[in-house]
Write a protein that holds these residues in place. Structure first.
Motif, PDB file in Angstrom:
ATOM      1  N   GLN A   7     -40.952  19.624-120.794  1.00 37.98           N
ATOM      2  CA  GLN A   7     -41.044  21.073-120.755  1.00 37.98           C
ATOM      3  C   GLN A   7     -39.750  21.683-120.244  1.00 37.98           C
ATOM      4  O   GLN A   7     -39.490  22.855-120.447  1.00 37.98           O
ATOM      5  CB  GLN A   7     -42.208  21.509-119.842  1.00 37.98           C
ATOM      6  CG  GLN A   7     -43.591  21.280-120.429  1.00 37.98           C
ATOM      7  CD  GLN A   7     -43.860  22.138-121.649  1.00 37.98           C
ATOM      8  OE1 GLN A   7     -43.292  23.188-121.803  1.00 37.98           O
ATOM      9  NE2 GLN A   7     -44.737  21.678-122.524  1.00 37.98           N
ATOM     10  N   ARG A   8     -38.937  20.899-119.547  1.00 35.74           N
ATOM     11  CA  ARG A   8     -37.707  21.423-118.971  1.00 35.74           C
ATOM     12  C   ARG A   8     -36.468  20.978-119.744  1.00 35.74           C
ATOM     13  O   ARG A   8     -35.358  21.232-119.328  1.00 35.74           O
ATOM     14  CB  ARG A   8     -37.590  20.958-117.515  1.00 35.74           C
ATOM     15  CG  ARG A   8     -38.671  21.474-116.603  1.00 35.74           C
ATOM     16  CD  ARG A   8     -38.367  22.853-116.111  1.00 35.74           C
ATOM     17  NE  ARG A   8     -37.330  22.850-115.100  1.00 35.74           N
ATOM     18  CZ  ARG A   8     -36.958  23.916-114.401  1.00 35.74           C
ATOM     19  NH1 ARG A   8     -37.529  25.074-114.616  1.00 35.74           N
ATOM     20  NH2 ARG A   8     -36.011  23.834-113.499  1.00 35.74           N
ATOM     21  N   MET A   9     -36.666  20.285-120.859  1.00 38.66           N
ATOM     22  CA  MET A   9     -35.495  19.860-121.626  1.00 38.66           C
ATOM     23  C   MET A   9     -35.815  19.898-123.111  1.00 38.66           C
ATOM     24  O   MET A   9     -36.961  19.768-123.522  1.00 38.66           O
ATOM     25  CB  MET A   9     -35.061  18.455-121.210  1.00 38.66           C
ATOM     26  CG  MET A   9     -36.053  17.362-121.463  1.00 38.66           C
ATOM     27  SD  MET A   9     -35.455  15.793-120.761  1.00 38.66           S
ATOM     28  CE  MET A   9     -36.647  14.647-121.469  1.00 38.66           C
ATOM     29  N   PRO A  10     -34.804  20.134-123.952  1.00 37.85           N
ATOM     30  CA  PRO A  10     -35.045  20.207-125.385  1.00 37.85           C
ATOM     31  C   PRO A  10     -35.384  18.838-125.969  1.00 37.85           C
ATOM     32  O   PRO A  10     -34.792  17.839-125.594  1.00 37.85           O
ATOM     33  CB  PRO A  10     -33.717  20.736-125.936  1.00 37.85           C
ATOM     34  CG  PRO A  10     -32.705  20.310-124.925  1.00 37.85           C
ATOM     35  CD  PRO A  10     -33.398  20.352-123.600  1.00 37.85           C
ATOM     36  N   ILE A  11     -36.327  18.823-126.865  1.00 43.25           N
ATOM     37  CA  ILE A  11     -36.731  17.599-127.557  1.00 43.25           C
ATOM     38  C   ILE A  11     -36.675  17.895-129.051  1.00 43.25           C
ATOM     39  O   ILE A  11     -37.193  18.919-129.502  1.00 43.25           O
ATOM     40  CB  ILE A  11     -38.168  17.176-127.175  1.00 43.25           C
ATOM     41  CG1 ILE A  11     -38.284  16.926-125.673  1.00 43.25           C
ATOM     42  CG2 ILE A  11     -38.610  15.953-127.960  1.00 43.25           C
ATOM     43  CD1 ILE A  11     -37.630  15.667-125.185  1.00 43.25           C
ATOM     44  N   VAL A  12     -36.055  17.024-129.841  1.00 38.41           N
ATOM     45  CA  VAL A  12     -36.021  17.250-131.287  1.00 38.41           C
ATOM     46  C   VAL A  12     -37.438  17.198-131.830  1.00 38.41           C
ATOM     47  O   VAL A  12     -38.309  16.520-131.287  1.00 38.41           O
ATOM     48  CB  VAL A  12     -35.113  16.229-132.002  1.00 38.41           C
ATOM     49  CG1 VAL A  12     -33.667  16.373-131.531  1.00 38.41           C
ATOM     50  CG2 VAL A  12     -35.603  14.805-131.786  1.00 38.41           C
ATOM     51  N   LEU A  17     -43.238  15.762-131.814  1.00 35.26           N
ATOM     52  CA  LEU A  17     -44.518  15.527-132.496  1.00 35.26           C
ATOM     53  C   LEU A  17     -45.079  14.157-132.139  1.00 35.26           C
ATOM     54  O   LEU A  17     -46.290  13.995-131.947  1.00 35.26           O
ATOM     55  CB  LEU A  17     -44.334  15.666-134.005  1.00 35.26           C
ATOM     56  CG  LEU A  17     -43.948  17.068-134.489  1.00 35.26           C
ATOM     57  CD1 LEU A  17     -43.604  17.049-135.972  1.00 35.26           C
ATOM     58  CD2 LEU A  17     -45.062  18.073-134.205  1.00 35.26           C
ATOM     59  N   GLN A  18     -44.198  13.158-132.047  1.00 37.27           N
ATOM     60  CA  GLN A  18     -44.658  11.816-131.662  1.00 37.27           C
ATOM     61  C   GLN A  18     -45.151  11.811-130.216  1.00 37.27           C
ATOM     62  O   GLN A  18     -46.165  11.185-129.894  1.00 37.27           O
ATOM     63  CB  GLN A  18     -43.532  10.803-131.851  1.00 37.27           C
ATOM     64  CG  GLN A  18     -43.967   9.349-131.692  1.00 37.27           C
ATOM     65  CD  GLN A  18     -44.965   8.901-132.753  1.00 37.27           C
ATOM     66  OE1 GLN A  18     -45.054   9.487-133.831  1.00 37.27           O
ATOM     67  NE2 GLN A  18     -45.733   7.858-132.459  1.00 37.27           N
ATOM     68  N   TRP A  69     -47.748  21.650-137.514  1.00 35.03           N
ATOM     69  CA  TRP A  69     -47.483  20.746-136.396  1.00 35.03           C
ATOM     70  C   TRP A  69     -48.736  19.966-136.011  1.00 35.03           C
ATOM     71  O   TRP A  69     -48.676  18.776-135.735  1.00 35.03           O
ATOM     72  CB  TRP A  69     -46.971  21.527-135.188  1.00 35.03           C
ATOM     73  CG  TRP A  69     -45.574  22.050-135.336  1.00 35.03           C
ATOM     74  CD1 TRP A  69     -44.590  21.550-136.157  1.00 35.03           C
ATOM     75  CD2 TRP A  69     -45.003  23.167-134.667  1.00 35.03           C
ATOM     76  NE1 TRP A  69     -43.442  22.287-136.035  1.00 35.03           N
ATOM     77  CE2 TRP A  69     -43.650  23.284-135.124  1.00 35.03           C
ATOM     78  CE3 TRP A  69     -45.475  24.076-133.731  1.00 35.03           C
ATOM     79  CZ2 TRP A  69     -42.806  24.281-134.649  1.00 35.03           C
ATOM     80  CZ3 TRP A  69     -44.619  25.072-133.260  1.00 35.03           C
ATOM     81  CH2 TRP A  69     -43.305  25.167-133.722  1.00 35.03           C
ATOM     82  N   GLU A  70     -49.876  20.662-136.004  1.00 31.93           N
ATOM     83  CA  GLU A  70     -51.125  19.975-135.647  1.00 31.93           C
ATOM     84  C   GLU A  70     -51.446  18.877-136.659  1.00 31.93           C
ATOM     85  O   GLU A  70     -51.853  17.766-136.268  1.00 31.93           O
ATOM     86  CB  GLU A  70     -52.284  20.966-135.572  1.00 31.93           C
ATOM     87  CG  GLU A  70     -53.589  20.306-135.176  1.00 31.93           C
ATOM     88  CD  GLU A  70     -54.703  21.299-134.924  1.00 31.93           C
ATOM     89  OE1 GLU A  70     -55.720  21.233-135.642  1.00 31.93           O
ATOM     90  OE2 GLU A  70     -54.556  22.126-134.002  1.00 31.93           O
TER      91      GLU A  70
END
Length: 199
Positions: A7-12, A17-18, A69-70
């Motif tokens: 939540q505090r860092m960007p994730i591709v 999704l994984q 996304w879901e």
């Protein structure tokens, strides 16, 4: 295990999704079929990082995107190995998170007091880890700038500020911090830099 680490860092998006599928598997544990409809659409902030859902001035994404996304998370949920234990799901979650250059960061919300070379927003999230010092957008958590320790000539602090001098020209960047946080940030940076020097 919650998505708090990302939540505090960007994730591709692919990794996010994984991670969401693993988080759902950890929470639902024995459920083998797809998670219930709406589990992600109704709880985007629980499963996905802000750099995905915090879009636009209203801080939201469109419904069709959330449904997509879901579906993707549900597909990944079903593809997870049936033989995996709860511990293995948690280990896989952490393995993916650890790929981020921001993994292990200590984060602080700061105000920019001085920055002549870089145009920065007035408020930032500053992260410190073994890779260097990183500046993030405080809302989307997108990475704005990273400074490896080798590029930082020196840093300093007061009780309410943290300063960096970057490169041979020693370009100065000064951040206002909460009381006592400047010293804490300088200590973390010094500790990481010392560990790197010993490698």
């Amino acid at each position: 295990l919650r998505l708090d680490v990302s939540q505090r860092m960007p994730i591709v998006e692919e990794d996010a999704l994984q991670l969401a599928s693993l988080q759902a598997k950890i929470e639902l544990q024995d459920q083998k079929e797809r998670p219930p409809k709406g589990f992600l659409v109704d709880h985007l902030q629980r499963y996905l990082p802000p750099n995905m859902w915090a879009k636009g001035l209203d801080g939201g994404c469109n419904y069709s995107e959330a449904v997509h996304w879901e579906d993707e998370v549900s597909r990944r949920f079903e593809a997870l190995p049936m033989s995996w234990t709860l511990l293995q799901h948690k280990q896989e979650y952490m393995r993916i998170v650890a790929r981020s250059p921001l993994f292990g960061c200590i984060f602080h919300d700061v105000d920019v007091k001085e920055s002549l070379r870089w145009r920065l927003p007035d408020v930032l999230t500053l992260g410190i880890n073994e890779n260097g010092i990183h500046l993030l957008d405080p809302h989307s958590k997108s990475l704005l700038q990273s400074f490896p320790y080798g590029s930082i000539y020196r840093w300093g602090h007061t009780n309410r500020s943290f300063a960096m001098f970057i490169g041979a020209e020693q370009s100065k960047v000064v951040f206002a911090t909460a009381k006592g946080k400047g010293q804490e940030m300088a200590l973390f940076a010094s500790t990481y830099a010392s560990l790197l020097a010993k490698r």
